[in-house]
Design an enzyme around this catalytic site. Sequence first.
Site, PDB file in Angstrom:
ATOM      1  N   HIS A 280      -6.194  35.014  -5.782  1.00 14.37           N
ATOM      2  CA  HIS A 280      -7.274  33.898  -6.173  1.00 14.37           C
ATOM      3  C   HIS A 280      -6.295  32.527  -6.723  1.00 14.37           C
ATOM      4  O   HIS A 280      -6.040  31.786  -6.054  1.00 14.37           O
ATOM      5  CB  HIS A 280      -8.495  33.936  -7.013  1.00 14.37           C
ATOM      6  N   ASP A 331     -11.560  40.325  -0.034  1.00 17.75           N
ATOM      7  CA  ASP A 331     -12.058  40.470  -1.563  1.00 17.75           C
ATOM      8  C   ASP A 331     -13.722  40.926  -1.244  1.00 17.75           C
ATOM      9  O   ASP A 331     -13.870  42.233  -1.157  1.00 17.75           O
ATOM     10  CB  ASP A 331     -12.171  39.190  -2.085  1.00 17.75           C
TER      11      ASP A 331
HETATM   12 ZN   LIG Z   1     -11.480  40.678  -6.185  1.00 20.93          ZN
END
Ligand SMILES: [Zn+2]
Length: 477
Positions: A280, A331
């Site tokens: 991220h 993800d």
């Molecule tokens: Zn994750």
Amino acid sequence: VSPAAAGEVTLFCDQAWLGPDVGFAWGVVISVAPGGLITAVDTRCGPPASAVRIGGDVCLPGFVNGHSHAFHRALRGVSETRAGDFWTWRELMYAVASRLDPDSYRELASLVYAEMLLAGYTAVGEFHYLHHQKDGVPYSDPNEMSLSLLAAAAAAGIRLTLLDACYLQAGVDGSPLSGVQLRFSDSSGEGWSERVTRLLSAERASETARLGVAIHSVRATPRPAITTGAALAGFEDLPLHVHLSEQRRENEECLKVLGLTPTQLLADCGALSRHTTAVHATHLTDWDLGRLGLAECGVCACPTTERDLGDGIGPFSALAEAGAVLSIGSDSHAVIDPFEETRAIELNERLSRERRGLSRVQALLDAGTSGGSRALGWPAAGIRVGAMADLVSIRMGSPRLAGPPSAGNLDGLPASALLARILFSGSSSDVDTVVVGGRVVVREGEHAAYGPPRALAERLGNAVTEALGVQPLPSTR
Ligand SMILES: [Zn+2]
């Protein structure tokens, strides 16, 4: 083209992207050694008699999914029916986590990996923290859930790096875990390290599976355990992954309790190096950004999840400029589509910065391929000698991708225009053939082991239904 040696596989494709120096080439013969690495690439050839012909029209290196939590796939759609933020989504995710056991997890994960293969991913990094039984009691083999994931990947035929995550606390302030979170915990950094070491000695790297380690986040992993994780990764020469600054709240808590940004904390613990991948990296200070770049860390962008959860838009082009190496991850699997993930790196930043052309097309392809193989500890990705023979071929026959037939016909346009058309307009539905380590796993859009997409969808639907269970999910109101 010389005849294939014993155990070698020869692949043939009509047209392939051989990197920015060569561009697209016609009549490409790819020789693959028994270990799954490319030993020769010849062009302007006809198909040799012994060659396995790759269908579709244009061949690219296989996409690498740098960040996955396989069980989050069960939440697709479910979490859209109610209002909520990242934290209310997490409550839904915990409800699914509470239901899975080694058998149901293996079934669900193998089908999710099959979905990834159909979409053009040839490798995945599974960020794994669902370790134990309810209340945190270990299974008779404490690595049973890890073994389920390894078996799932082998059944689906995807290349896997299993990233075993250390998850010990509920917040930066050290608040204790409760409820389903207890399944994630090894009680201490030493307990985690002991279990992982046991897995490492039992399950060393195979041709298509490797191990790595993960620090769940600065929220879930106390400072001494971050140091333990960094030391273990360094000692064993393993990839080290960590969720970093996904939400502003994580930064605020870390600053309040420790007086450091999450990136500063990782730096202090010796956890930032070329082996590190920050997942991220959405909300960074200038110092954080520079430090990640200086250490040549990997940064795994998960744009479809980040927008699904309302995380924000990470400074990905600036990170790359600073020296970080980008990769992509699906993800939470709100979407499994490497084309969408790859172009979103650029398109999301266009929206936030009101400019175009922040990442070049080749840089986006690298993020989708070689950046991921680096992050997951595999040899290079690419259609060239020494790289993994992991390939995806695209059908250009849909109206979505219609245009000039090849780069050579685009008078005055760069060869990368065809690549750009595929990355910016293509989708997982355009994937024809997928090859992992020289072995054809998907042919004409059909998974070799799971049959036609409809059969796979039915089985995946059943696995998702079981994971969601009959109990009502907790209300987010
Ligand atoms: Zn994750």
